[in-house]
Scaffold this active site. Structure first.
Site, PDB file in Angstrom:
ATOM      1  N   HIS A 141       0.641  -1.018   0.116  1.00  0.00           N
ATOM      2  CA  HIS A 141      -0.071  -0.090   0.020  1.00  0.00           C
ATOM      3  C   HIS A 141       0.932   1.403  -0.043  1.00  0.00           C
ATOM      4  CE1 HIS A 141       0.448   1.557   4.272  1.00  0.00           C
ATOM      5  NE2 HIS A 141       0.155   0.068   4.579  1.00  0.00           N
TER       6      HIS A 141
ATOM      7  N   ASP B 203      -0.400   4.715   0.710  1.00  0.00           N
ATOM      8  CA  ASP B 203      -0.760   5.649   1.584  1.00  0.00           C
ATOM      9  C   ASP B 203       0.004   5.356   3.050  1.00  0.00           C
ATOM     10  OD1 ASP B 203      -2.046   3.353   1.969  1.00  0.00           O
ATOM     11  OD2 ASP B 203      -3.635   4.461   3.270  1.00  0.00           O
TER      12      ASP B 203
ATOM     13  N   GLU C 220      -5.415   1.942   2.069  1.00  0.00           N
ATOM     14  CA  GLU C 220      -5.101   0.973   3.195  1.00  0.00           C
ATOM     15  C   GLU C 220      -5.437   1.308   4.534  1.00  0.00           C
ATOM     16  OE1 GLU C 220      -3.328  -2.157   5.751  1.00  0.00           O
ATOM     17  OE2 GLU C 220      -2.567   0.112   5.324  1.00  0.00           O
ATOM     18  N   GLU C 221      -4.542   2.490   4.982  1.00  0.00           N
ATOM     19  CA  GLU C 221      -4.694   2.956   6.327  1.00  0.00           C
ATOM     20  C   GLU C 221      -6.005   3.300   6.865  1.00  0.00           C
ATOM     21  OE1 GLU C 221      -2.221   2.618   8.158  1.00  0.00           O
ATOM     22  OE2 GLU C 221      -0.368   2.643   7.187  1.00  0.00           O
TER      23      GLU C 221
ATOM     24  N   ASP D 175       6.034   1.473   7.035  1.00  0.00           N
ATOM     25  CA  ASP D 175       4.832   1.476   6.741  1.00  0.00           C
ATOM     26  C   ASP D 175       4.252   2.225   5.712  1.00  0.00           C
ATOM     27  OD1 ASP D 175       2.137   0.210   7.134  1.00  0.00           O
ATOM     28  OD2 ASP D 175       1.708   1.261   8.608  1.00  0.00           O
TER      29      ASP D 175
END
Length: 470
Positions: A77, A79, A145-146, A110
């Site tokens: 991901h 974002d 995703e977050e 992340d």
């Protein structure tokens, strides 16, 4: 398959990967604001010679190497969360920093490092001509995703209509190979009351008082044991075969939990009885739990039964537009998933890692204190896009990615350059290993003439990369 050669070529791309990651970190890209990340990743794919690459209507970047009918995907991901309180950062979260071992900045672990390793892992496969016949390699840089884990893969599966044979999630794994994690859902409890003047509260029906009773039951659900005499049996019961036929997987993933994350109310004034109260619940689910079972569990609590006519229990929905403006609404339900350690897609990563680096987690410098002594094959604590990939759609998923879970959402976030190289090398060898594990025919080594031609191409490649990075 010469894994030492793959490792050597991957090491040659260390500086390219470092530069790519630092450029991504410098571009803010929170959920629904990932456009700059998407366009930078697309440009890198084009530069590296992906056979096909584009941005889909939701804003996901999708690239392919190879043209076969069987697809193996590598997902990351793109974002990030926000930076939080700026005073907690020792360095600028977007300018970032690097030293000989580390790269710092928002998204370093992340999980912008994951997409960097995936892009270069695919590049290695093309460089070394090791994409198995009949396969194509898919690299996805996914959005939102977050905010809503797996929404991107709901779109890829349902709208883009791409269904890989299996997916490697490049979320950070602290040097481990992860075969599952708990699921989660977002629950809302609404309680109705009747307002009146605060000087005579007996005339009304205080919704906050009723909610207080419900919250005590929810606390008990999280904290209680599961003994026969316990009225509200705790979520720990799901670790017992008596209550859960999936108890073995539940013990591996860990028990479910529930906590209150938000509270709301309405009242005519501070001098009145509250006429409504609502809470948000963060529910983490282990194997054997579903959204239906979790909703029923709340409704069955003694306080919810007591106030049944005034209580509504529901699941949140997510409908925030992506950076392209597209709205793809979904329930805030993110299913649990887990694989057996013997599954071929798990073993493909494990066997490549053991051949290249051994049976223990590796890393450099400050990465190792959180890795030493932990099993190579393990699980995530947090949630990933695997909730849709395998949880919703049953596409086998496995995790291996640069960085550390402990760095996710934290100030002063870092990752390690060696992780980028290690992951790219492992990714490059996984499709061949998976094909070898699942193929019904042996994979013969190339004829001498083809073998000699391969090494000529390899030497030319290493020479080219070496000149560029000198």
């Amino acid at each position: 398959m010469n894994h030492e050669i793959i490792k050597r070529v991957a090491e040659c791309y260390r500086q390219d990967m470092t530069t790519f990651l630092r450029e991504l970190i410098a571009l803010p890209g929170e959920s629904s604001g990932e456009e700059a990340h998407a366009r930078r990743i697309l440009a890198e794919m084009e530069k590296l010679g992906f056979d096909e690459c584009s941005i889909d209507p939701q804003g996901n970047v999708i690239g392919f190497m190879g043209t076969g009918g069987r697809t193996i995907a590598f997902d990351g991901h793109i974002d990030t969360v926000g930076v939080g309180l700026r005073d907690n950062w020792r360095f600028d979260p977007y300018e970032g920093y690097e030293n000989d071992q580390e790269i710092g900045g928002r998204g370093a672990s992340d999980q912008l490092g994951g997409i960097v390793s995936a892009v270069y892992g695919a590049k290695l496969m093309k460089d070394l001509n090791i994409i198995p016949a009949g396969f194509r390699i898919m690299v996805t840089g996914t959005v939102q995703e977050e905010d809503c884990d797996g929404l991107c893969w709901q779109y890829i599966y349902n709208k883009d209509e791409v269904i890989p044979e299996f997916v490697v999630s490049t979320e950070p794994t602290d040097g481990g190979i992860y075969r599952g994690h708990r699921g989660r859902m977002e629950i809302r409890v609404d309680v109705k009351g009747v307002s009146c003047h605060g000087s005579a509260p007996e005339r009304g029906d205080n919704a906050i008082f009723k909610m207080a009773d419900i919250l005590q039951d929810i606390r008990a659900l999280n904290e209680n044991d599961a003994e026969d005499g316990t009225e509200i049996k705790g979520l720990v019961k799901m670790l017992d075969e008596k209550y859960n036929s999936h108890a073995e997987d539940a013990r591996f993933l860990g028990r479910g939990t529930i906590t209150v994350s938000e509270i709301f109310f309405t009242s005519p004034s501070r001098c009145a009885v509250a006429d409504s109260c609502s809470v948000s619940l963060d529910r983490r689910m282990t194997a054997g739990e579903t959204y239906e079972s979790c909703l029923k569990e709340i409704l069955a609590l003694p306080a919810c039964q007591k106030y049944a006519q005034d209580v509504t229990v529901s699941m949140y929905k997510y409908n925030r537009p992506s950076w392209t403006g597209l709205v793809y609404e979904t329930d805030c339900y993110f299913p649990t998933w887990v694989n057996p350690e013997t599954a071929p897609h798990v073993q493909a990563l494990a066997q490549v890692h053991q051949s290249m680096f051994g049976a223990e987690r590796i890393g450099e410098g400050s990465a190792m204190p959180l890795r030493e002594g932990r099993p190579l094959i393990d699980k995530w604590t947090f949630s990933t896009n695997g909730v849709s990939i395998q949880g919703r759609f049953g596409i086998p998923c496995v995790g291996f990615g640069p960085g550390a879970e402990s760095q996710a959402h934290a100030p002063n976030e870092i990752t390690w350059k060696q992780d980028l190289v290690t992951c790219a090398a492992v990714y490059a060898a996984v499709p061949w290993e998976y094909n070898a594990l699942t193929s019904t025919t042996s994979l013969a080594p190339p004829e001498d003439e083809e073998h000699a031609g391969f090494f000529k191409r390899l030497l030319a490649l290493l020479s080219k990369i070496g000149r560029k990075n000198t």
